[in-house]
Design an enzyme around this catalytic site. Structure first.
Site, PDB file in Angstrom:
ATOM      1  CG  ASP A  94      -2.063  -1.017   1.062  1.00  0.00           C
ATOM      2  OD1 ASP A  94      -2.294  -1.489  -0.067  1.00  0.00           O
ATOM      3  OD2 ASP A  94      -2.708  -1.341   2.071  1.00  0.00           O
ATOM      4  N   GLY A  95       2.000   1.211   0.671  1.00  0.00           N
ATOM      5  CA  GLY A  95       2.892   2.367   0.669  1.00  0.00           C
ATOM      6  C   GLY A  95       3.385   2.709  -0.728  1.00  0.00           C
ATOM      7  CG  ASN A 154      -4.517   6.034   2.864  1.00  0.00           C
ATOM      8  OD1 ASN A 154      -5.471   5.567   2.257  1.00  0.00           O
ATOM      9  ND2 ASN A 154      -3.461   5.307   3.201  1.00  0.00           N
ATOM     10  CG  ASP A 169      -1.328  12.185  21.494  1.00  0.00           C
ATOM     11  OD1 ASP A 169      -1.257  13.036  22.415  1.00  0.00           O
ATOM     12  OD2 ASP A 169      -1.030  10.994  21.648  1.00  0.00           O
ATOM     13  CB  THR A 188      -8.875   0.466   6.112  1.00  0.00           C
ATOM     14  OG1 THR A 188      -8.540   0.868   4.782  1.00  0.00           O
ATOM     15  CG2 THR A 188     -10.315  -0.013   6.157  1.00  0.00           C
ATOM     16  CG  LEU A 209      -8.901   0.476  11.483  1.00  0.00           C
ATOM     17  CD1 LEU A 209     -10.399   0.390  11.677  1.00  0.00           C
ATOM     18  CD2 LEU A 209      -8.433  -0.611  10.514  1.00  0.00           C
ATOM     19  CB  SER A 210      -4.469   2.899  14.275  1.00  0.00           C
ATOM     20  OG  SER A 210      -4.081   4.223  13.987  1.00  0.00           O
TER      21      SER A 210
END
Length: 284
Positions: free
Chosen positions: A68-69, A142, A172, A183, A187-188
């Site tokens: 994906d990167g 993204n 933060d 995603t 998502l995180s």
């Protein structure tokens, strides 16, 4: 469309990358398709004879060889131009990629037949224009992230939606993402998962030090502005790439872009099945 020119963007550190890069080069030679790679990729992979500094949008198709990167880097290098992108997965997650390595030449054969033959179609993805103090600094497939500059401290950020103040966040950071990015980092941070078929803008706080910790799912036509409201510096990153250091009073604006990312799909794209596979969800 005809396939006369192909450019390959490749991950530099995967051990199998040179093998599959050579496979694409051989396919192009057999099919009389002009082939090149960005100089930074070709040199790192000892394929200097393939290096060409031409922009990616001179090609008829971009092949992204990695994860994906690498897909994100390919989209960045296309700089908003509407060139189809074939993603070949050498990574672990591969949300954005379409083809596994053993299907690489078959995918190229099918693409060469043309979309008119029903062999492939375009999956068009929304992007965001990201500006700092009115100056465009990037396009996000993204997300754009405004986050603390110093470890161990929060940052105070004022979020505006279509020019109206929403609230101050002590956090933060804040993530402004597309459905594709739902995603990724969002998502995180416990943001919602949104089908990439939607057009929407997500605003998700990162570790907020306040009672309100929910994500917002906004209209795709709204503009999100984030102002550094406290006395501490902040950083802004676009699709994971550091872009600028922000001082108090600086404003990051995220708005729907006229540009889209155009992914080649060779079959029905079933997003929920991809989620199920990536997260290891079993039938109950």
């Amino acid at each position: 469309m005809t396939l006369d020119r192909l450019v390959l963007v490749a991950h530099h550190e995967r051990p199998e990358t040179p093998e599959y890069s050579a496979e694409v080069e051989r396919w192009c030679a057999v099919h009389d398709v002009e082939f090149w790679m960005p100089p930074q990729d070709a040199e790192r992979l000892d394929l200097a004879h393939c290096a060409d500094a031409r922009p990616l949008h001179d090609a008829d198709v971009v092949v992204s060889l990695g994860g994906d990167g690498t897909m994100l880097r390919s989209v960045e290098l296309l700089d908003g131009h509407a060139v189809p992108l074939i993603g070949v997965n050498l990574g672990s997650l591969g949300y954005l990629t379409e083809v596994e390595p053993d299907g690489l030449t078959d995918a190229l054969d099918r693409f060469a037949l043309g979309s008119e033959a029903g062999e492939w179609h375009i999956d068009e993805r929304m992007m965001l224009d990201v500006a700092v103090n009115g100056v465009l600094v990037g396009r996000a497939l993204n997300e754009a992230v405004v986050e603390k500059n110093q470890s161990g401290h929060t940052v105070r950020l004022l979020a505006r939606i279509d020019g109206d103040a929403f609230t101050h966040y002590e956090a933060d950071g804040l993530i402004v993402s597309t459905p594709t990015g739902s995603t990724a980092y969002s998502l995180s941070a416990r943001g919602p998962i949104v089908s990439p078929r939607h057009r929407a803008i997500l605003l998700t706080p990162v570790s907020p030090h306040m009672l309100f910790d929910r994500s917002l799912v906004l209209s795709p036509d709204e503009v999100v502005e984030i102002e550094v409201a406290g006395h501490r510096l902040a950083d802004v990153a676009v699709d994971g790439q550091p872009t600028a250091v922000l001082e108090p009073g600086d404003v990051v604006a995220c708005s729907p872009s006229a540009a889209t990312a155009r992914f080649v799909r060779f079959g029905a794209y079933r997003y929920h099945q991809i989620l199920k596979s990536k997260f290891g969800l079993a039938d109950r």
